[in-house]
Design an enzyme around this catalytic site. Structure first.
Site, mmCIF file in Angstrom:
data_model
loop_
_atom_site.group_PDB
_atom_site.id
_atom_site.type_symbol
_atom_site.label_atom_id
_atom_site.label_comp_id
_atom_site.label_asym_id
_atom_site.label_seq_id
_atom_site.Cartn_x
_atom_site.Cartn_y
_atom_site.Cartn_z
ATOM 1 N N GLU A 1 10.994 28.369 11.136
ATOM 2 C CA GLU A 1 9.807 27.667 10.649
ATOM 3 C C GLU A 1 9.367 28.259 9.316
ATOM 4 O O GLU A 1 9.324 29.488 9.155
ATOM 5 C CB GLU A 1 8.637 27.821 11.642
ATOM 6 C CG GLU A 1 8.819 27.081 12.950
ATOM 7 C CD GLU A 1 8.366 25.625 12.886
ATOM 8 O OE1 GLU A 1 7.843 25.194 11.833
ATOM 9 O OE2 GLU A 1 8.552 24.927 13.902
ATOM 10 N N HIS B 1 15.182 19.661 10.388
ATOM 11 C CA HIS B 1 14.743 18.934 11.584
ATOM 12 C C HIS B 1 14.886 17.432 11.337
ATOM 13 O O HIS B 1 15.156 16.654 12.260
ATOM 14 C CB HIS B 1 13.282 19.310 11.897
ATOM 15 C CG HIS B 1 12.908 19.156 13.329
ATOM 16 N ND1 HIS B 1 11.644 19.406 13.796
ATOM 17 C CD2 HIS B 1 13.635 18.760 14.415
ATOM 18 C CE1 HIS B 1 11.612 19.165 15.103
ATOM 19 N NE2 HIS B 1 12.803 18.782 15.493
ATOM 20 N N ASP C 1 10.439 17.253 8.528
ATOM 21 C CA ASP C 1 10.564 18.606 7.998
ATOM 22 C C ASP C 1 12.022 19.029 7.884
ATOM 23 O O ASP C 1 12.836 18.607 8.714
ATOM 24 C CB ASP C 1 9.761 19.597 8.866
ATOM 25 C CG ASP C 1 10.129 19.567 10.357
ATOM 26 O OD1 ASP C 1 10.474 18.487 10.865
ATOM 27 O OD2 ASP C 1 10.079 20.631 11.001
HETATM 28 ZN ZN LIG Z 1 10.325 20.735 12.994
#
Ligand SMILES: [Zn+2]
Length: 303
Positions: free
Chosen positions: A108, A181, A191
């Site tokens: 992330e 993603h 994303d």
């Molecule tokens: Zn994601």
């Protein structure tokens, strides 16, 4: 910066990095993942994301996690051991694999993602203003279904540098593919989005260098070239002015006689994405086709 790995714990300078363990993970991977998936947090910092992943009051059915969260300043927090499955991908598929949690690491990046209009500017979650967003159309269409440029928060160099250093250790452990993603869940995820220059990132991780051997083209016509929001000469330009002759662009994909490109600024920083006519892009010093001069004189049809 160099990371190492010991028993699933990421180490920096021989010491484990900060960890806020998430309960939403496991079991151990059946075999070491060959895929790393890049995400954005949609607003949270590394600390608030890690706290969210660690929040035991969340119902297990909706729990989520990632192996690490990297902050805008390049610091990071580990949330799940790299020997175990993190819950970051959701419904997802890639090249015959279904459910990418079992086959990938989740990384992330603290980032607001797509922005919305506030007055004449752009803002993210909580109407936090973003001064200089990337204006771009997501290659799968924007979250609201539109195909005109919207604002996306940029990723600072320090954050990307840490991600590259992390990937170096993951590649040493067997990772051979880096995906977004938005690659593995294209109908429901955006994303890391157009502000994340995936081509440049892969080049850095897998040995290429952005300024050496990278596939960069330049705008050829003396009058410049418009960047269009779609592969169509009638589509609205991403910005009103044409991009000047010599502007560097990185091609992403080809459609008929159009190329989807990322326009590059100094240090190959992505400035905008959109479509340009293939005939008017080439190597530095190349002469554009004869027609381009005539078309360039009439900006209305240029590119
Ligand atoms: Zn994601």
């Amino acid at each position: 910066m160099a990371f190492t790995m010991r028993d699933g714990r990421l180490q920096k300078d021989g010491k484990p990095v900060a960890m806020v363990a998430s309960p939403f993970c496991g079991p151990e991977f059946a075999s070491p993942p060959k895929i790393a998936v890049i995400h954005f947090t949609a607003g949270s910092t590394a600390a608030t994301s890690a706290a969210w992943f660690a929040d035991k009051s969340r119902p297990r059915a909706t729990g989520s996690s990632a192996h690490v969260v990297i902050d805008r300043d390049g610091s990071l927090v580990q949330c799940v051991g790299f020997d175990s499955i993190a819950w970051h991908a959701g419904r997802s598929a890639w090249q015959g694999l279904i459910g990418l949690n079992q086959h990938s690491f989740g990384i992330e990046l603290a980032n607001l993602g797509y922005l919305h209009r506030v007055g004449s500017g752009w803002a993210g979650t909580g109407d936090r203003a973003v001064a200089d967003p990337l204006l771009a159309v997501h290659r799968n269409g924007n979250p609201d279904g539109s195909h005109t440029p919207i604002g996306w928060e940029r990723y600072p160099a320090a954050q990307i540098d840490t991600a590259v250093a992390l990937l170096d250790v993951l590649v040493a452990g067997g990772v051979s593919q880096i995906l977004g993603h938005d690659d593995i869940a294209p109908t429901r995820k955006w994303d890391p989005g157009p502000a994340f220059d995936m081509t440049a990132f892969r080049n850095r991780v897998f040995g290429g260098r952005a300024d050496d051997g990278d596939n960069v083209l330049v705008v050829l016509p003396a009058a410049g070239l418009f960047l269009r929001s779609a592969a169509d000469g009638a589509a609205a330009p991403v910005r009103a002015e044409p991009w000047p002759s010599g502007t560097q662009v990185r091609p992403m994909r080809v459609q008929d006689h159009w190329i989807e490109v990322t326009v590059l600024g100094v240090n190959a920083q992505p400035l905008a994405t959109g479509w340009m006519r293939d005939a008017y892009l080439g190597q530095p010093g190349e002469v554009p086709p004869a027609a381009a001069g005539a078309v360039a004189a009439a900006p209305i049809g240029l590119g």
